[in-house]
Design an enzyme around this catalytic site. Structure first.
Site, PDB file in Angstrom:
ATOM      1  CG  ASP A 165      -2.199   0.680   0.897  1.00  0.00           C
ATOM      2  OD1 ASP A 165      -2.035   1.650   0.293  1.00  0.00           O
ATOM      3  OD2 ASP A 165      -3.405  -0.077   1.713  1.00  0.00           O
ATOM      4  CG  ASP A 182      -9.229   2.113  -1.196  1.00  0.00           C
ATOM      5  OD1 ASP A 182      -8.696   2.362  -1.700  1.00  0.00           O
ATOM      6  OD2 ASP A 182      -9.475   1.969   0.003  1.00  0.00           O
TER       7      ASP A 182
HETATM    8  C1  GLA Z   1      -6.341   1.686   1.161  1.00  0.00           C
HETATM    9  C2  GLA Z   1      -5.906   0.710   0.576  1.00  0.00           C
HETATM   10  C3  GLA Z   1      -7.205  -0.471   0.880  1.00  0.00           C
HETATM   11  C4  GLA Z   1      -6.497  -1.656   1.566  1.00  0.00           C
HETATM   12  C5  GLA Z   1      -6.666  -0.283   3.260  1.00  0.00           C
HETATM   13  C6  GLA Z   1      -6.189  -0.738   4.539  1.00  0.00           C
HETATM   14  O1  GLA Z   1      -6.993   2.433   1.437  1.00  0.00           O
HETATM   15  O2  GLA Z   1      -6.453   1.032  -0.907  1.00  0.00           O
HETATM   16  O3  GLA Z   1      -7.420  -1.508  -0.341  1.00  0.00           O
HETATM   17  O4  GLA Z   1      -5.891  -2.224   1.836  1.00  0.00           O
HETATM   18  O5  GLA Z   1      -5.660   0.811   2.973  1.00  0.00           O
HETATM   19  O6  GLA Z   1      -5.888   0.167   5.154  1.00  0.00           O
END
Ligand code: GLA
Length: 404
Positions: free
Chosen positions: A165, A220
């Protein structure tokens, strides 16, 4: 210079990267393609599996992961091609005195190695999550400054897939940060699929094919059909952001429009079928994000549609694209290894509508006789010439293959 090859439908997208500057060997004639840039030879087709985040977020624990592995191995998903069981954020404990990462001993009392062994004993593969910054998005320790230590720990635990990430990265350069972890993973000698979760900020499609196997192209996903919800996006804006990036996907390196929401309850079954169909046609990773141990029949029938999965896993590895946009009514097409096409008729509108596709839009002569198969009705519709038309529900798709 690297020119991406001419793709279906006659669209030429040229991404000119200065390979000369990046140290490419000078031995090619100008009219030759450079050798392909590959990260690690893995993920020749889009990865398939399950990830904990969309459903469980930070409430994940070892029992839940075991339940998901049991389900995947026994409910038909494994046979359909789902393979990776991935723990997302929040499995971490603190770093130990030597700087090595530990796990949350309350949530994972048996330890990550035991959990990985459990998943492997089911004939499945095991994945984990970290972050290129000091902290993960959930505030757990990130890998910055510990890349080689963490990669070694993951390899010792039998990790087969790393999602990496981009929270708390400050002014870090994305290509540099992801390349550093890719080097660390390579150093372990273990085959580890590298999933880069940088949200598209530094345009990873321009550089990440030599670094890892998939890269997020957007923020997301959330379990909604449309719109922006805080930092998250519904299915439609993600679809529209990911579509134009089709020239950059191929075997071993995929655009990732984020994990599936199928079965999480925020969309209708019709909308979930559209979400799954369009992700499959875009050669997106098919990572289920629901509770796969508790699925209703409609959810099961979507995630286990092996006709649609075959389109996603087609060995040609071309990301399908929109070939016609009539406002609410769209036609999407993906060329397949056998010379056929997967086609989606997609209705964004509020009322049912009939949508037609002409063979010429698929790159075929109108006179061609082609076998049409409905992938949701799961029946052959026989041989057709010139065109195919069908009524399409509001927010729905009709998905077919057209095979000469
Ligand atoms: C980010 C990523 C998500 C998930 C969260 C976890 O937002 O884009 O897919 O992995 O972190 O905290």
């Amino acid at each position: 210079m690297r020119i991406l090859r001419k793709r279906h439908g006659g669209v030429v997208v040229a991404s000119v990267l200065a390979l000369a500057l990046s140290g490419a060997p000078a031995a090619w004639a100008a009219d030759q393609d450079p050798p392909p840039r590959v990260a690690n030879g893995l993920a020749k087709t889009p990865p398939m599996g399950w990830n904990s985040w969309n459903k469980f977020a930070c409430t994940i624990d070892e029992q839940t992961v075991r339940r998901m592995a049991d389900a995947m191995a026994s409910n038909g998903m494994k046979d359909a091609g789902y393979q990776y069981v991935v723990i997302d954020d929040c499995w971490h404990g603190p770093r130990d005195a030597g700087g090595f990462i530990t796990y949350d001993a309350k949530r994972f009392p048996s330890g990550i190695k035991a959990l990985s062994d459990y998943v492997h004993a089911k004939g499945l593969k095991f994945g984990i999550y970290s972050d290129a910054g000091r902290l993960t998005c959930g505030g757990r320790p990130g890998s910055q400054g510990h890349e080689f230590q963490d990669a070694k720990t993951y390899a010792d635990w039998g990790v087969d897939y790393l999602k990496y990430d981009w929270c708390s990265t400050g002014t870090r350069n994305a290509e540099e940060a992801y390349t550093l972890m890719a080097d660390a993973l390579r150093e372990t000698g273990r085959d580890i699929v590298f999933s880069m979760c940088e949200w598209g900020t530094a345009k990873p499609w321009l550089w990440a094919d030599k670094v890892g196997n998939l890269w997020r192209t957007t923020g997301d996903i959330t379990d909604k059909w449309d719109g922006k919800h805080g930092y998250s996006l519904g299915v439609l804006p993600i679809l529209d952001a990911n579509e134009p990036l089709h020239p950059f996907a191929g075997p071993g390196h995929w655009n990732d429009p984020d994990m599936l929401e199928v079965g999480n309850g925020g969309l209708t079954d019709t909308e979930y079928r559209a979400h799954f169909s369009l992700w499959a046609l875009m050669a997106a990773p098919l990572i289920a994000g629901n509770d796969i141990a508790n699925m209703d029949e409609a959810t099961r029938a979507i995630l286990l549609n092996t006709d649609v999965i075959a389109v996603n896993q087609d060995p040609l590895g071309v990301q399908g694209r929109r070939v016609r946009d009539d406002g609410d009514l769209e036609v999407w097409s993906k060329p397949l290894a056998d010379g056929g096409r997967a086609v989606i008729l997609f209705n964004r509108g509020a009322a049912p509508q009939t949508i037609a596709v002409n063979w010429t839009e698929l790159g075929y002569p109108a006179s061609l006789k082609a076998e049409v198969r409905d992938l949701w009705a799961r029946t052959s519709l026989g041989k057709m010439k010139e065109r195919f038309a069908a009524p399409v529900a509001s927010h729905g798709v009709v998905m077919v293959t057209v095979k000469p």
